[in-house]
Design a protein around this motif. Sequence first.
Motif, PDB file in Angstrom:
ATOM      1  N   TRP A  30       0.816  -1.209   0.000  1.00  0.00           N
ATOM      2  CA  TRP A  30       0.000   0.000   0.000  1.00  0.00           C
ATOM      3  C   TRP A  30       0.856   1.269   0.000  1.00  0.00           C
ATOM      4  O   TRP A  30       0.540   2.233  -0.700  1.00  0.00           O
ATOM      5  CB  TRP A  30      -0.903   0.011   1.233  1.00  0.00           C
ATOM      6  N   VAL A  31       1.935   1.264   0.785  1.00  0.00           N
ATOM      7  CA  VAL A  31       2.735   2.485   0.941  1.00  0.00           C
ATOM      8  C   VAL A  31       3.309   2.941  -0.391  1.00  0.00           C
ATOM      9  O   VAL A  31       3.353   4.135  -0.702  1.00  0.00           O
ATOM     10  CB  VAL A  31       3.863   2.251   1.972  1.00  0.00           C
ATOM     11  N   THR A  32       3.732   1.991  -1.227  1.00  0.00           N
ATOM     12  CA  THR A  32       4.351   2.328  -2.505  1.00  0.00           C
ATOM     13  C   THR A  32       3.327   2.491  -3.614  1.00  0.00           C
ATOM     14  O   THR A  32       3.384   3.451  -4.391  1.00  0.00           O
ATOM     15  CB  THR A  32       5.359   1.238  -2.909  1.00  0.00           C
ATOM     16  N   MET A  33       2.384   1.552  -3.700  1.00  0.00           N
ATOM     17  CA  MET A  33       1.512   1.513  -4.860  1.00  0.00           C
ATOM     18  C   MET A  33       0.301   2.440  -4.763  1.00  0.00           C
ATOM     19  O   MET A  33      -0.206   2.900  -5.796  1.00  0.00           O
ATOM     20  CB  MET A  33       1.052   0.081  -5.112  1.00  0.00           C
ATOM     21  N   HIS A  36      -6.460  -4.822  -8.387  1.00  0.00           N
ATOM     22  CA  HIS A  36      -6.638  -6.257  -8.292  1.00  0.00           C
ATOM     23  C   HIS A  36      -7.344  -6.730  -9.556  1.00  0.00           C
ATOM     24  O   HIS A  36      -7.980  -5.944 -10.261  1.00  0.00           O
ATOM     25  CB  HIS A  36      -7.468  -6.637  -7.053  1.00  0.00           C
ATOM     26  N   LYS A  37      -7.247  -8.026  -9.837  1.00  0.00           N
ATOM     27  CA  LYS A  37      -7.954  -8.592 -10.974  1.00  0.00           C
ATOM     28  C   LYS A  37      -9.440  -8.680 -10.660  1.00  0.00           C
ATOM     29  O   LYS A  37      -9.830  -9.064  -9.558  1.00  0.00           O
ATOM     30  CB  LYS A  37      -7.438  -9.998 -11.283  1.00  0.00           C
ATOM     31  N   GLY A  38     -10.282  -8.359 -11.688  1.00  0.00           N
ATOM     32  CA  GLY A  38     -11.708  -8.532 -11.514  1.00  0.00           C
ATOM     33  C   GLY A  38     -12.083  -9.999 -11.457  1.00  0.00           C
ATOM     34  O   GLY A  38     -12.928 -10.422 -10.691  1.00  0.00           O
ATOM     35  N   LYS A  39     -11.426 -10.837 -12.303  1.00  0.00           N
ATOM     36  CA  LYS A  39     -11.644 -12.282 -12.340  1.00  0.00           C
ATOM     37  C   LYS A  39     -10.286 -12.948 -12.417  1.00  0.00           C
ATOM     38  O   LYS A  39      -9.289 -12.332 -12.825  1.00  0.00           O
ATOM     39  CB  LYS A  39     -12.500 -12.681 -13.542  1.00  0.00           C
ATOM     40  N   SER A  40     -10.239 -14.230 -12.070  1.00  0.00           N
ATOM     41  CA  SER A  40      -8.954 -14.923 -12.031  1.00  0.00           C
ATOM     42  C   SER A  40      -8.279 -14.963 -13.397  1.00  0.00           C
ATOM     43  O   SER A  40      -7.051 -14.977 -13.490  1.00  0.00           O
ATOM     44  CB  SER A  40      -9.157 -16.357 -11.520  1.00  0.00           C
ATOM     45  N   HIS A  72      -9.485  -2.094  -5.024  1.00  0.00           N
ATOM     46  CA  HIS A  72      -9.745  -2.295  -3.602  1.00  0.00           C
ATOM     47  C   HIS A  72      -9.344  -1.016  -2.860  1.00  0.00           C
ATOM     48  O   HIS A  72      -8.271  -0.460  -3.110  1.00  0.00           O
ATOM     49  CB  HIS A  72      -8.945  -3.479  -3.064  1.00  0.00           C
ATOM     50  N   THR A  73     -10.188  -0.589  -1.950  1.00  0.00           N
ATOM     51  CA  THR A  73      -9.936   0.645  -1.199  1.00  0.00           C
ATOM     52  C   THR A  73      -9.875   0.322   0.287  1.00  0.00           C
ATOM     53  O   THR A  73     -10.760  -0.366   0.807  1.00  0.00           O
ATOM     54  CB  THR A  73     -11.053   1.674  -1.465  1.00  0.00           C
ATOM     55  N   ASP A  74      -8.826   0.835   0.970  1.00  0.00           N
ATOM     56  CA  ASP A  74      -8.724   0.560   2.403  1.00  0.00           C
ATOM     57  C   ASP A  74      -9.470   1.633   3.199  1.00  0.00           C
ATOM     58  O   ASP A  74     -10.086   2.548   2.630  1.00  0.00           O
ATOM     59  CB  ASP A  74      -7.255   0.450   2.835  1.00  0.00           C
ATOM     60  N   ALA A  75      -9.421   1.518   4.520  1.00  0.00           N
ATOM     61  CA  ALA A  75     -10.178   2.420   5.388  1.00  0.00           C
ATOM     62  C   ALA A  75      -9.722   3.866   5.250  1.00  0.00           C
ATOM     63  O   ALA A  75     -10.490   4.798   5.508  1.00  0.00           O
ATOM     64  CB  ALA A  75     -10.055   1.970   6.838  1.00  0.00           C
TER      65      ALA A  75
END
Length: 534
Positions: A443-446, A490-494, A480-483
């Motif tokens: 998270w810190v970098t990306m 992230h990938k929507g599907k595998s 994806h979003t954190d607090a």
Amino acid sequence: MTGTFPSWIYDGSDIPDPDGRGEAAVRWLRALRHPKSRLPGGAFQLDPWQERIVRRIYGPRRLDGSRVVKTVVLLLPRGNRKTSLCAALALLHTYGPERVNGGEVISAASDRKQARIALDEAMGIINVVPALSAITSAQEYKNRVVNLRRRSFYEAISCDAGTQHGRTPALVIADELHAWKKRDLWDVLKSGLVKTVGSLLIVATTAGRGQENIAWEIVEDARRVAGGEVDDPSILPILFEAGKGEGWQDEAVWRRVNPGLAHGYPDIEGLRQLAREGARRPGDREAFRQLNLNVWLDHSADPFVDMDVYDEGAAPVDIAALEGEPCWLAVDLSSNGDLTCVVAAWRDGGDGYVVHPWFFCPEDNLRGRAERDGVPYPVWAERGFITPTRGNVVDFRRVEDTIRDLCGRLRVQEIVFDPHMARNTLNNLLEDGLPAMPMRQGWVTMAPAVKELERAIVGRRFRHGAHPVLRWNFENIAVHTDAAGNRMFHKGKSRDRIDGAVACAMAVARAAAGEAGGSAFESDDFTNDLLRWL
């Protein structure tokens, strides 16, 4: 109202019918019955908008008497009785005035269940029309009905039905083309149509997702015809679709893109219920827009950015003109099934970026990988958008050679790697004296990298040259979003691939830091990373 809307269906304009073939088709269809019809005598319901379509397909003729229309692209939301109309047209070519003695009529769908729906609709009509049932042989094991008098037949097949070579269809109905996972059957049937004089192709589908599929190609081509960009009278575009920017809760939009609403279908209260649920649940909202308003969506149900905005950066990228400008490279190496990507980023003015990707994939079973991922890897390879390397995994030596070549041609400031799987490649480049460094993916970098990339795209300051593989990667992103409001890819599907988008975020982030005076080699975090890798 969109510029591709089929206004001719409603404007009362004259539809040429020099030989009376359009009138004959309409009269024959009106003589049918339907088991669910509420009209007197159970008459088949051919509403005015449908009648205009039939007349427009079969009426206009060339000087030699041949039909003008060869391909119909019918983009219609669910619930507008597309299946009933297509089943009736299939019978028109099997039993009616458009029949060919011994002719093949084929409806093709994505799977056996969908194919059977079309056949059952046709059988329902046959069973309530004594004149048809008396001359029909139903071959259930073949999903086929045969006109015993003329030896013509109607058969329903699916994409998973095995080889269909040798077909000579007089009519092909491609049902819900957006759901076809591969194009093999499409190519076979399309090539088979040219064997029969006067053959007809009807593509009847709702909107789909993504642009790496045959349905998007066909619908987009029909849009160009409808908009006057392409002059091809053999293609009849009938496109009932809402624009992405139109109000999805606006009932006026619903009525425009659902022509059956004026005649009682689909159920307006059912649409209102779906809209209420969509207001509470984003996934339901996107499904409503796609299936009931025919808005063609991106792959991800929660897209990173509006792909229409992304597409505004499609102006060509001239790498030769950028050779003297500072450049930052980012590399995302792959596992066996993923893509490997190298992205170069340049600053464009004070707050913009220009990027160009180089993609790599395994050469072995390239077509099988295309079917698995639902994208045209062989076509991309042929056009130079992706480089297949020998074997069943990406040859990282080819990737290293590409990076070395870029460092020889461009003013490369840094080469950053997703550390996963990168140890050997990174060490090899370091031994060559190249400025290679790991860039951690937490998270810190990306999160700041993703934020900077989003800012550039939304601000129309991101130029990518319309590279199709890169675009596919971007539309696959699920966020994806954190607090704290930080966002990550992230990938929507595998099966989705986002490697190019990840590499873009990395390259853009380093270009931003480099332009601001920062260097990977001056950062304590990067120095510590380097020490851990050596």
